[in-house]
Design a protein around this motif. Sequence first.
Motif, mmCIF file in Angstrom:
data_model
loop_
_atom_site.group_PDB
_atom_site.id
_atom_site.type_symbol
_atom_site.label_atom_id
_atom_site.label_comp_id
_atom_site.label_asym_id
_atom_site.label_seq_id
_atom_site.Cartn_x
_atom_site.Cartn_y
_atom_site.Cartn_z
ATOM 1 N N ALA A 1 70.782 -27.711 66.055
ATOM 2 C CA ALA A 1 69.830 -27.374 65.000
ATOM 3 C C ALA A 1 68.464 -27.913 65.397
ATOM 4 O O ALA A 1 68.355 -28.833 66.208
ATOM 5 N N VAL A 2 67.426 -27.300 64.816
ATOM 6 C CA VAL A 2 66.048 -27.724 65.090
ATOM 7 C C VAL A 2 65.345 -27.972 63.759
ATOM 8 O O VAL A 2 65.482 -27.186 62.820
ATOM 9 N N ILE A 3 64.629 -29.078 63.691
ATOM 10 C CA ILE A 3 63.739 -29.341 62.560
ATOM 11 C C ILE A 3 62.316 -29.154 63.063
ATOM 12 O O ILE A 3 61.854 -29.893 63.936
ATOM 13 N N PHE A 4 61.626 -28.135 62.531
ATOM 14 C CA PHE A 4 60.249 -27.859 62.938
ATOM 15 C C PHE A 4 59.310 -28.602 62.002
ATOM 16 O O PHE A 4 59.282 -28.343 60.797
ATOM 17 N N VAL A 5 58.552 -29.540 62.564
ATOM 18 C CA VAL A 5 57.636 -30.356 61.780
ATOM 19 C C VAL A 5 56.249 -29.727 61.856
ATOM 20 O O VAL A 5 55.580 -29.775 62.890
ATOM 21 N N ALA A 6 55.836 -29.110 60.763
ATOM 22 C CA ALA A 6 54.525 -28.461 60.700
ATOM 23 C C ALA A 6 53.499 -29.399 60.093
ATOM 24 O O ALA A 6 53.806 -30.159 59.169
ATOM 25 N N ASP A 7 52.287 -29.349 60.611
ATOM 26 C CA ASP A 7 51.160 -30.103 60.041
ATOM 27 C C ASP A 7 50.570 -29.259 58.919
ATOM 28 O O ASP A 7 50.097 -28.142 59.146
ATOM 29 N N SER A 8 50.588 -29.777 57.704
ATOM 30 C CA SER A 8 50.188 -28.996 56.540
ATOM 31 C C SER A 8 48.683 -28.823 56.382
ATOM 32 O O SER A 8 48.241 -28.112 55.477
ATOM 33 N N GLN A 9 47.891 -29.440 57.235
ATOM 34 C CA GLN A 9 46.445 -29.304 57.136
ATOM 35 C C GLN A 9 46.019 -27.889 57.540
ATOM 36 O O GLN A 9 46.503 -27.338 58.524
ATOM 37 N N ARG A 10 45.106 -27.300 56.753
ATOM 38 C CA ARG A 10 44.668 -25.932 57.029
ATOM 39 C C ARG A 10 44.139 -25.782 58.452
ATOM 40 O O ARG A 10 44.361 -24.762 59.101
ATOM 41 N N ALA A 11 43.453 -26.803 58.942
ATOM 42 C CA ALA A 11 42.864 -26.739 60.272
ATOM 43 C C ALA A 11 43.909 -26.673 61.382
ATOM 44 O O ALA A 11 43.577 -26.328 62.521
ATOM 45 N N ARG A 12 45.175 -26.968 61.050
ATOM 46 C CA ARG A 12 46.232 -26.973 62.067
ATOM 47 C C ARG A 12 47.166 -25.767 61.969
ATOM 48 O O ARG A 12 48.168 -25.708 62.673
ATOM 49 N N MET A 13 46.834 -24.782 61.116
ATOM 50 C CA MET A 13 47.756 -23.674 60.920
ATOM 51 C C MET A 13 47.993 -22.869 62.195
ATOM 52 O O MET A 13 49.120 -22.485 62.506
ATOM 53 N N MET A 14 46.954 -22.611 62.967
ATOM 54 C CA MET A 14 47.142 -21.854 64.199
ATOM 55 C C MET A 14 47.979 -22.640 65.203
ATOM 56 O O MET A 14 48.782 -22.067 65.943
ATOM 57 N N ASP A 15 47.808 -23.957 65.221
ATOM 58 C CA ASP A 15 48.659 -24.792 66.079
ATOM 59 C C ASP A 15 50.118 -24.668 65.656
ATOM 60 O O ASP A 15 51.017 -24.594 66.502
ATOM 61 N N ASN A 16 50.365 -24.667 64.349
ATOM 62 C CA ASN A 16 51.729 -24.492 63.855
ATOM 63 C C ASN A 16 52.307 -23.152 64.286
ATOM 64 O O ASN A 16 53.451 -23.076 64.756
ATOM 65 N N VAL A 17 51.522 -22.089 64.107
ATOM 66 C CA VAL A 17 51.997 -20.747 64.441
ATOM 67 C C VAL A 17 52.312 -20.646 65.926
ATOM 68 O O VAL A 17 53.360 -20.111 66.335
ATOM 69 N N GLN A 18 51.436 -21.168 66.767
ATOM 70 C CA GLN A 18 51.660 -21.104 68.211
ATOM 71 C C GLN A 18 52.898 -21.902 68.620
ATOM 72 O O GLN A 18 53.702 -21.443 69.443
ATOM 73 N N ALA A 19 53.054 -23.095 68.034
ATOM 74 C CA ALA A 19 54.216 -23.915 68.373
ATOM 75 C C ALA A 19 55.511 -23.265 67.898
ATOM 76 O O ALA A 19 56.532 -23.290 68.602
ATOM 77 N N LEU A 20 55.489 -22.665 66.710
ATOM 78 C CA LEU A 20 56.691 -22.021 66.193
ATOM 79 C C LEU A 20 57.037 -20.769 66.992
ATOM 80 O O LEU A 20 58.217 -20.500 67.258
#
Length: 245
Positions: A132-151
Amino acid sequence: FFFKQKTAYEIKECDWSSDVCSSDLKKSDLPGVTVPFINHSEREIVCKIVYAGPAYSGKTTSLEWIAGQAGKSDGRKVVSVATEGERTLFFDFFALDLGRVGGYTVRLQLFTVPGQPKYEAARRIVLRGADAVIFVADSQRARMMDNVQALTALEQALLDEGFAPGEAPLVLQYNKQDLRDSGTLSSTIDMDCLLNPANHPRVLTDALHGTGIQDALRDAVRLVLQPLAAPANDRVSGAHSIPVA
């Protein structure tokens, strides 16, 4: 520490002795299903759970909180391979025993992977064989593209591991909720639209203070153990009860 509230599932006897529950089973053999390693000679179930996500999203902090809670009695600590540029170069690791179920010891192997794009090869090595994987996203708006790219990179790696699209055992942590009053965070609805169209389990977390961290890990363990379990209304004679909170 871990299972404070328990929901009983039933483990069928054939599941414990079947050759299907072995390290030789590839993810592609049962599309959409992952089976943890079961060592019958040692009578133990070993579940590998990996924390993934962009750099500085809170992966290592989440693992350190778990280690701090579970290791208070014996002094165990997270084992890290670190670098100056990021807290995690290759992985962090912590082993957690959940006790015995049906005569088998359940052990978690918890890993984090580096978030920076240049460590893609290292991420794939650590993700190999994950239950299993737990994806830890940074909830700050400025990090949304980083989240999308990592996911996106994670989803491709899971596809390469043999998981069907959207069927990998995945839990999302929307982390850094302690910054909610700062006005810098994306709404949960917006994050769901961007990161969770498949409606995976997701938890709002604050890794610094431990809020939601246990819940996310519990959800991941449930996803790992469910393939070994039958619902309570499908009980069989002689079945073992497993706690999945």
